[in-house]
Design a protein around this motif. Structure first.
Motif, PDB file in Angstrom:
ATOM      1  N   ASP A  90       0.846  -1.191   0.000  1.00 41.30           N
ATOM      2  CA  ASP A  90       0.000   0.000   0.000  1.00 41.30           C
ATOM      3  C   ASP A  90       0.880   1.240   0.000  1.00 41.30           C
ATOM      4  O   ASP A  90       2.083   1.165   0.246  1.00 41.30           O
ATOM      5  CB  ASP A  90      -0.895   0.002   1.236  1.00 41.30           C
ATOM      6  CG  ASP A  90      -2.244   0.678   1.013  1.00 41.30           C
ATOM      7  OD1 ASP A  90      -2.382   1.455   0.041  1.00 41.30           O
ATOM      8  OD2 ASP A  90      -3.154   0.423   1.815  1.00 41.30           O
ATOM      9  N   TYR A  91       0.270   2.372  -0.278  1.00 39.06           N
ATOM     10  CA  TYR A  91       0.972   3.650  -0.216  1.00 39.06           C
ATOM     11  C   TYR A  91       0.576   4.352   1.084  1.00 39.06           C
ATOM     12  O   TYR A  91      -0.322   3.895   1.803  1.00 39.06           O
ATOM     13  CB  TYR A  91       0.683   4.499  -1.455  1.00 39.06           C
ATOM     14  CG  TYR A  91      -0.749   4.904  -1.645  1.00 39.06           C
ATOM     15  CD1 TYR A  91      -1.158   6.191  -1.335  1.00 39.06           C
ATOM     16  CD2 TYR A  91      -1.694   4.000  -2.142  1.00 39.06           C
ATOM     17  CE1 TYR A  91      -2.485   6.580  -1.511  1.00 39.06           C
ATOM     18  CE2 TYR A  91      -3.002   4.381  -2.325  1.00 39.06           C
ATOM     19  CZ  TYR A  91      -3.401   5.661  -2.000  1.00 39.06           C
ATOM     20  OH  TYR A  91      -4.707   6.044  -2.170  1.00 39.06           O
ATOM     21  N   GLY A  92       1.271   5.438   1.406  1.00 39.50           N
ATOM     22  CA  GLY A  92       1.091   6.094   2.690  1.00 39.50           C
ATOM     23  C   GLY A  92      -0.340   6.433   3.031  1.00 39.50           C
ATOM     24  O   GLY A  92      -0.839   6.082   4.108  1.00 39.50           O
ATOM     25  N   SER A 125      -4.389   9.705 -10.492  1.00 39.23           N
ATOM     26  CA  SER A 125      -4.932  10.915  -9.874  1.00 39.23           C
ATOM     27  C   SER A 125      -3.858  11.885  -9.390  1.00 39.23           C
ATOM     28  O   SER A 125      -4.107  12.665  -8.486  1.00 39.23           O
ATOM     29  CB  SER A 125      -5.838  10.532  -8.705  1.00 39.23           C
ATOM     30  OG  SER A 125      -5.095   9.859  -7.715  1.00 39.23           O
ATOM     31  N   GLY A 126      -2.659  11.839  -9.970  1.00 43.05           N
ATOM     32  CA  GLY A 126      -1.625  12.774  -9.546  1.00 43.05           C
ATOM     33  C   GLY A 126      -0.233  12.223  -9.774  1.00 43.05           C
ATOM     34  O   GLY A 126      -0.018  11.388 -10.649  1.00 43.05           O
ATOM     35  N   PRO A 127       0.713  12.692  -8.950  1.00 41.30           N
ATOM     36  CA  PRO A 127       2.100  12.236  -9.114  1.00 41.30           C
ATOM     37  C   PRO A 127       2.244  10.755  -8.762  1.00 41.30           C
ATOM     38  O   PRO A 127       1.362  10.172  -8.143  1.00 41.30           O
ATOM     39  CB  PRO A 127       2.875  13.118  -8.133  1.00 41.30           C
ATOM     40  CG  PRO A 127       1.879  13.594  -7.151  1.00 41.30           C
ATOM     41  CD  PRO A 127       0.559  13.644  -7.862  1.00 41.30           C
ATOM     42  N   PRO A 128       3.362  10.156  -9.147  1.00 42.31           N
ATOM     43  CA  PRO A 128       3.584   8.740  -8.800  1.00 42.31           C
ATOM     44  C   PRO A 128       3.483   8.516  -7.298  1.00 42.31           C
ATOM     45  O   PRO A 128       3.828   9.393  -6.509  1.00 42.31           O
ATOM     46  CB  PRO A 128       5.010   8.466  -9.285  1.00 42.31           C
ATOM     47  CG  PRO A 128       5.302   9.532 -10.272  1.00 42.31           C
ATOM     48  CD  PRO A 128       4.494  10.726  -9.875  1.00 42.31           C
ATOM     49  N   ARG A 129       2.990   7.353  -6.928  1.00 43.36           N
ATOM     50  CA  ARG A 129       2.862   6.994  -5.514  1.00 43.36           C
ATOM     51  C   ARG A 129       3.998   6.064  -5.124  1.00 43.36           C
ATOM     52  O   ARG A 129       4.443   5.233  -5.909  1.00 43.36           O
ATOM     53  CB  ARG A 129       1.535   6.282  -5.262  1.00 43.36           C
ATOM     54  CG  ARG A 129       0.356   7.196  -5.381  1.00 43.36           C
ATOM     55  CD  ARG A 129      -0.919   6.464  -5.038  1.00 43.36           C
ATOM     56  NE  ARG A 129      -2.021   7.404  -5.043  1.00 43.36           N
ATOM     57  CZ  ARG A 129      -3.278   7.067  -5.216  1.00 43.36           C
ATOM     58  NH1 ARG A 129      -3.591   5.796  -5.402  1.00 43.36           N
ATOM     59  NH2 ARG A 129      -4.225   7.966  -5.201  1.00 43.36           N
ATOM     60  N   LYS A 130       4.416   6.209  -3.886  1.00 47.02           N
ATOM     61  CA  LYS A 130       5.437   5.332  -3.328  1.00 47.02           C
ATOM     62  C   LYS A 130       4.715   4.217  -2.574  1.00 47.02           C
ATOM     63  O   LYS A 130       4.043   4.459  -1.578  1.00 47.02           O
ATOM     64  CB  LYS A 130       6.343   6.131  -2.378  1.00 47.02           C
ATOM     65  CG  LYS A 130       7.551   5.381  -1.896  1.00 47.02           C
ATOM     66  CD  LYS A 130       8.422   6.329  -1.076  1.00 47.02           C
ATOM     67  CE  LYS A 130       9.756   5.744  -0.739  1.00 47.02           C
ATOM     68  NZ  LYS A 130      10.582   6.685   0.035  1.00 47.02           N
ATOM     69  N   TYR A 131       4.828   3.007  -3.089  1.00 46.33           N
ATOM     70  CA  TYR A 131       4.190   1.856  -2.463  1.00 46.33           C
ATOM     71  C   TYR A 131       5.180   1.145  -1.548  1.00 46.33           C
ATOM     72  O   TYR A 131       6.367   1.057  -1.846  1.00 46.33           O
ATOM     73  CB  TYR A 131       3.665   0.872  -3.517  1.00 46.33           C
ATOM     74  CG  TYR A 131       2.328   1.282  -4.064  1.00 46.33           C
ATOM     75  CD1 TYR A 131       1.166   0.756  -3.535  1.00 46.33           C
ATOM     76  CD2 TYR A 131       2.240   2.214  -5.086  1.00 46.33           C
ATOM     77  CE1 TYR A 131      -0.082   1.138  -4.034  1.00 46.33           C
ATOM     78  CE2 TYR A 131       1.003   2.603  -5.585  1.00 46.33           C
ATOM     79  CZ  TYR A 131      -0.143   2.066  -5.050  1.00 46.33           C
ATOM     80  OH  TYR A 131      -1.361   2.455  -5.529  1.00 46.33           O
TER      81      TYR A 131
END
Length: 118
Positions: A27-29, A71-77
């Motif tokens: 998951d991401y933050g 929905s925006g910038p890359p996510r950190k998973y």
């Protein structure tokens, strides 16, 4: 007062909560925060969450991967490493022992606490 106490307790157990959530799925933050809230915790600020995730990463229990987001910038998973999976099992066992000890102490009848104060 109760909310502040719950926040202090969560700080103490945030690492194990995050590891257990990540054992279910990566998951991401923000997703982790939402899952904690869904479990009944108060909102965890980013200034608390991200240092905990970084600490777990430095311990080799979690690895990260950036992924494009619609929905925006890359996510950190965040996801568990093999050492992280082992740590989950160890910490779950330690938690069961700790919870049992705490229950033995804090589950004493309130009447005996009130009698001691009189």
């Amino acid at each position: 007062m109760l909310r502040q106490m719950r926040q202090q307790w969560l700080h103490g157990f945030l690492d194990v909560c995050l590891l257990c959530l990540l054992a279910e799925r990566r998951d991401y933050g923000r997703g982790l925060v939402e899952r904690l809230v869904g479990a009944g915790f108060d909102e965890v600020p980013g200034g608390t969450l991200y240092p905990a995730l970084l600490r777990l990463e430095k311990q080799g229990l979690v690895r990260t991967e950036r992924e494009a987001s619609v929905s925006g910038p890359p996510r950190k998973y965040y996801e568990l490493t093999e050492d992280g999976r082992t740590a989950v099992l160890e910490r779950q066992q330690a938690w069961q022992q700790f919870r049992s000890a705490m229950d033995g102490v804090v589950s004493s009848p309130v009447a005996s606490v009130e009698e001691a104060g009189s």
